[in-house]
Scaffold this motif. Structure first.
Motif, PDB file in Angstrom:
ATOM      1  N   PRO A 153      -3.127  26.446   9.794  1.00  9.60           N
ATOM      2  CA  PRO A 153      -3.222  26.361  11.255  1.00  9.60           C
ATOM      3  C   PRO A 153      -3.527  24.925  11.683  1.00  9.60           C
ATOM      4  O   PRO A 153      -4.058  24.124  10.916  1.00  9.60           O
ATOM      5  N   GLY A 154      -3.212  24.629  12.937  1.00 11.62           N
ATOM      6  CA  GLY A 154      -3.336  23.271  13.441  1.00 11.62           C
ATOM      7  C   GLY A 154      -4.675  22.605  13.184  1.00 11.62           C
ATOM      8  O   GLY A 154      -4.726  21.481  12.654  1.00 11.62           O
ATOM      9  N   PRO A 155      -5.784  23.249  13.521  1.00 12.04           N
ATOM     10  CA  PRO A 155      -7.086  22.599  13.294  1.00 12.04           C
ATOM     11  C   PRO A 155      -7.329  22.253  11.822  1.00 12.04           C
ATOM     12  O   PRO A 155      -7.827  21.175  11.510  1.00 12.04           O
ATOM     13  N   LEU A 156      -6.973  23.180  10.926  1.00  9.62           N
ATOM     14  CA  LEU A 156      -7.167  22.899   9.497  1.00  9.62           C
ATOM     15  C   LEU A 156      -6.203  21.834   9.008  1.00  9.62           C
ATOM     16  O   LEU A 156      -6.549  21.032   8.130  1.00  9.62           O
ATOM     17  N   ARG A 157      -4.988  21.813   9.558  1.00  4.67           N
ATOM     18  CA  ARG A 157      -4.040  20.785   9.157  1.00  4.67           C
ATOM     19  C   ARG A 157      -4.545  19.396   9.566  1.00  4.67           C
ATOM     20  O   ARG A 157      -4.452  18.434   8.799  1.00  4.67           O
ATOM     21  N   PHE A 167      -7.957  23.673  -0.892  1.00  5.34           N
ATOM     22  CA  PHE A 167      -7.421  23.335   0.432  1.00  5.34           C
ATOM     23  C   PHE A 167      -7.317  21.825   0.602  1.00  5.34           C
ATOM     24  O   PHE A 167      -6.299  21.306   1.083  1.00  5.34           O
ATOM     25  N   LEU A 168      -8.360  21.102   0.210  1.00  6.33           N
ATOM     26  CA  LEU A 168      -8.314  19.640   0.314  1.00  6.33           C
ATOM     27  C   LEU A 168      -7.218  19.057  -0.572  1.00  6.33           C
ATOM     28  O   LEU A 168      -6.614  18.032  -0.241  1.00  6.33           O
ATOM     29  N   PHE A 169      -6.934  19.727  -1.673  1.00  6.43           N
ATOM     30  CA  PHE A 169      -5.915  19.237  -2.603  1.00  6.43           C
ATOM     31  C   PHE A 169      -4.504  19.526  -2.096  1.00  6.43           C
ATOM     32  O   PHE A 169      -3.600  18.701  -2.238  1.00  6.43           O
ATOM     33  N   THR A 170      -4.297  20.710  -1.507  1.00  7.51           N
ATOM     34  CA  THR A 170      -2.938  21.128  -1.136  1.00  7.51           C
ATOM     35  C   THR A 170      -2.664  21.094   0.363  1.00  7.51           C
ATOM     36  O   THR A 170      -1.500  21.022   0.777  1.00  7.51           O
ATOM     37  N   GLY A 171      -3.693  21.200   1.196  1.00  4.61           N
ATOM     38  CA  GLY A 171      -3.474  21.312   2.635  1.00  4.61           C
ATOM     39  C   GLY A 171      -2.985  22.674   3.051  1.00  4.61           C
ATOM     40  O   GLY A 171      -2.610  22.901   4.201  1.00  4.61           O
ATOM     41  N   SER A 172      -3.020  23.637   2.125  1.00  2.00           N
ATOM     42  CA  SER A 172      -2.511  24.982   2.391  1.00  2.00           C
ATOM     43  C   SER A 172      -3.651  25.972   2.488  1.00  2.00           C
ATOM     44  O   SER A 172      -4.667  25.850   1.793  1.00  2.00           O
ATOM     45  N   VAL A 173      -3.502  26.977   3.326  1.00  2.00           N
ATOM     46  CA  VAL A 173      -4.454  28.079   3.395  1.00  2.00           C
ATOM     47  C   VAL A 173      -4.106  29.147   2.371  1.00  2.00           C
ATOM     48  O   VAL A 173      -4.983  29.770   1.761  1.00  2.00           O
ATOM     49  N   LEU A 174      -2.820  29.346   2.147  1.00  2.00           N
ATOM     50  CA  LEU A 174      -2.366  30.415   1.273  1.00  2.00           C
ATOM     51  C   LEU A 174      -2.594  30.101  -0.208  1.00  2.00           C
ATOM     52  O   LEU A 174      -2.929  30.993  -0.991  1.00  2.00           O
ATOM     53  N   MET A 175      -2.407  28.840  -0.618  1.00  2.00           N
ATOM     54  CA  MET A 175      -2.535  28.486  -2.031  1.00  2.00           C
ATOM     55  C   MET A 175      -3.928  28.792  -2.593  1.00  2.00           C
ATOM     56  O   MET A 175      -4.048  29.371  -3.678  1.00  2.00           O
TER      57      MET A 175
END
Length: 732
Positions: free
Chosen positions: A712-716, A551-559
């Motif tokens: 989602p916004g908070p994670l982004r 997640f830290l690498f891609t900023g994605s939840v799905l990846m």
């Protein structure tokens, strides 16, 4: 940060290389003698009931352990005068050996029928040894050759757990040298084929040497404070060579790509360290954190792989990110010198990405993602299906080659002696009271029990069949009693572990402080149970760290979720293949026809999971870094996937082939445990780099579309503050 690092490495390249040379020399010195400090064993749970029973037997009944068994034959019947004389003398000589607690034999123990073969040609000398597994193995290593030298023409063969550990230690040391001798030239040839340039091909081996030497020094230092398994040296060498090549390939490929684009050496180092170096750092952190999961297990065999593995991963990454760029700064364009295949390739410029084979392949897959992805998923599930039949065990003499002496000796015990020789289960009763008689009778009624010997007599089918003999007093020490349960089943089998469970379910005598069932089958049962209990925590650590880092690498939840599912699929297929070949014996000729026992070593699946999951994330990070870089520039999901595969497909495939070669070389090992680990990891790497990266990743990302990069916004916002961010301009 990485821009500053690249600038510093360029300016201080000479200093970096001098420091690295000093580190290599010091590490080489620091690793001297590490092989002599590694220890045998480590498969048992030290807190288990079986381990407690072993300690109580050693403390109260020193003659009851059969750590080493000598089979003496060659001069006619065991009752002949010569066999009696020599056998008795060998027993006395063995008993005087340092490290031996007690020794008994057919000739000194009243000619007990259980200590002679059924045909009367072989007599046994049984020895109880002092110390832990490593101490006992070293005692066996000294004692057996000495006894053979004084056998007066008789044949002496050795069996027992101490001799198994001793021969395994010798075999693993031999296998390590053989694997290095085979893998190194093959790796060099493959590197030449990949890079063409002899200079470029040599650089990954330089980083591999650095990582292996440093990890050996780390293991040598740790061996003074914790137990390190002899197996860790083989795994550390293989992992160090494989990961150093992996990381170096990625750095080298990016540097040469920048040079071909017209950049100067200084300009090429910037994106090489900023992008490839950052990717290597993320990848290494993922692998290291996956190995941390092995520390939750009580067996030091598994913990040893964490110690050596983490050291070699971090060293390989540091070498690739810091030392290799300094070497490239010195070499510059000379990194392409001595191109042995230049005359065949000609001087034609490389094809545009959209004309590349990987680009076209990715486009083809993404035109029918459900078809291609579904077919691969079905194939992986079919390969995984044998894992539903897995039966866990631990390694024994059959883990060694069929012609090894300890295996032949143990097989003689199975074939030509009563079952009690290998089928005795010790039961220790603390605070034994008057109900010991009824307890021994109850144990003798358990299915699979032939007889129970106790201080109160011998029991079978729930009743006493023999009064106490002359040796009965030796089965009691104060308030502690030993009951010897002779079983009719093989201890190294599922029937043996089931018998242990039934024995433990028998109601203990009133007034006792505790009952402990030990022996080989109990050790297998307890070790397997300990692994089962710790596995959820280990999986949680691996999965949790991987999800956070991706997640830290891609900023994605799905990846991260996609990576988890696909890695699980490929690993399940690997486990299925392990069961199919090593447990059930199908196609075993492909890996040297190891002896199979109908079980799979319980330590290997979890060890494979932790190591292979980390390696899979290696390739995931490599591929996603280029896809994300392109997506930030173009915003085109499909084109970005094809572009990423075009720019990493060749490197990932080459890296996977090289790592698989290094690991698969252990198929030549004479120890099934190493053979299983090497072949299993090699298969996991190949499946991941081909079916998963080349087919499933493009299929999934095509079907997911723009959702690939959603959060989602908070994670982004969290990623914007704490994650890896780069602008589209920077990605260019």
């Amino acid at each position: 940060m990485f821009d500053r690092v690249s600038a510093l490495l360029y300016r201080r390249r000479a200093a970096v290389l001098w420091v690295s040379a000093v580190v290599v020399v010091l590490a080489g010195i620091g690793g001297l003698g590490v092989e002599n400090r590694l220890v045998h064993g480590g498969f048992a749970d030290p807190g288990a009931q079986s381990s407690r029973a072993e300690r109580l037997v050693a403390e109260h009944f020193p003659g009851a352990d059969d750590d080493l068994v000598l089979l003496v034959s060659g001069a006619g019947p065991v009752d002949s005068a010569r066999m009696t004389s020599v056998g008795s003398e060998l027993t006395r000589r063995a008993e005087r050996t340092p490290g031996v607690r007690a020794a008994t034999s057919y000739w000194t123990a009243g000619r007990a029928p259980s200590l002679r073969s059924r045909d009367g040609s072989i007599g046994l000398v049984t020895l109880s040894l002092r110390g832990d597994e490593d101490d006992r193995a070293k005692t066996a290593e000294r004692l057996v050759p000495d006894v053979r030298r004084h056998a007066d023409g008789l044949t002496v063969m050795a069996a027992g757990s101490a001799q198994v550990q001793s021969e395994v230690g010798k075999q693993t040391a031999h296998d390590l040298l053989l694997a290095e001798a085979i893998a190194t030239p093959i790796t060099l040839v493959l590197l030449l084929l990949i890079f063409g340039s002899a200079v470029a091909a040599a650089l990954p081996l330089v980083i591999a040497l650095l990582s292996i030497l440093v990890s050996r020094a780390v293991l040598n230092a740790l061996a003074g404070t914790v137990s390190i398994s002899v197996y860790s040296m083989n795994s550390t060498t293989a992992l160090g060579l494989g990961l150093a090549i992996d990381y170096s390939l990625f750095i080298l490929a990016r540097f040469r790509e920048e040079l071909r684009g017209g950049a100067t050496v200084r300009e090429a180092l910037g994106p090489t360290v900023r992008r490839a170096g950052r990717t290597v750092a993320f990848s290494a952190l993922t692998v290291a954190l996956s190995l941390v999961a092995l520390l939750v297990f009580p067996q030091f065999f598994l913990r040893s792989f964490a110690y050596g593995g983490i050291a070699v991963v971090l060293t390989a990454a540091a070498g690739a990110v810091f030392v290799l760029p300094a070497l490239l700064a010195v070499l510059g364009h000379r990194v392409n010198r001595y191109d042995v295949f230049a005359r065949w390739r000609g001087a034609a410029p490389p094809a545009a990405p959209e004309n590349g084979r990987w680009y076209r392949f990715a486009r083809a897959v993404m035109r029918r993602p459900a078809l291609y992805g579904g077919a691969v998923i079905v194939l992986l599930l079919v390969l995984a299906s044998p894992f539903t039949r897995v039966t866990s065990g631990l390694f024994d003499d059959r883990s060694l080659p069929a012609d090894s002496q300890v295996h032949r000796a143990t097989q003689l015990l199975r074939d030509r002696f009563d079952a009690g020789v290998l089928g005795t289960v010790p039961v220790v009763v603390k605070g034994a009271g008057p109900d010991l008689d009824s307890y021994a009778g109850a144990l003798s009624q358990v299915p699979g029990v032939r007889q129970v010997s106790a201080s109160t007599g011998a029991y079978a089918d729930g009743r006493r069949v023999r009064e106490p003999g002359p040796g009965a007093a030796a089965l009691v020490d104060g308030d502690t009693a030993l009951l010897s349960v002779v079983s009719s089943v093989e201890q190294d089998s599922s029937a043996g572990t089931r018998l242990v469970g039934r024995l433990r379910n028998v109601e203990p005598p009133d007034g006792t402080d505790g009952v402990w069932v030990g022996g080989r089958a109990a050790e297998v049962k307890d070790s397997t149970a300990a692994i089962t209990r710790a596995t959820p925590a280990a999986i949680g650590i691996v999965v949790g760290f991987s999800l956070v880092l991706l997640f830290l690498f891609t900023g994605s939840v799905l990846m991260p979720l996609k990576a988890l599912v696909l890695n699980t699929l490929s690993l399940s297929a690997t486990f299925g293949a392990m069961v199919f070949v090593f447990q059930e014996g199908h196609l075993s000729f492909l890996v040297g026809s190891p002896l199979h026992t109908g079980t799979l070593d319980a330590t290997i699946p979890i060890l494979t999971f932790c190591v292979a999951f980390g390696l899979s994330m290696d390739y995931e990070v490599f591929l996603l870094s280029r896809i994300r870089e392109r997506y930030l520039l173009t915003g085109d999901n499909t084109e970005s996937v094809a572009f990423g595969l075009q720019h990493t497909g060749r490197i990932i495939t080459a890296a996977a082939v090289l790592v698989a070669v290094v690991l698969f070389v252990f198929a030549v090992s004479g120890v099934t445990l190493l053979k299983l680990l090497g072949v299993g990891l090699a298969l996991a790497v190949i499946l991941d780099a081909t079916l998963v990266r080349a087919v499933l990743v493009p299929s999934f990302m095509r079907l997911a579309g723009r959702a690939n990069w959603w959060a989602p916004g908070p994670l982004r916002r969290l990623h914007d503050r704490a994650g890896l961010r780069e602008d589209a301009d920077d990605a260019a």
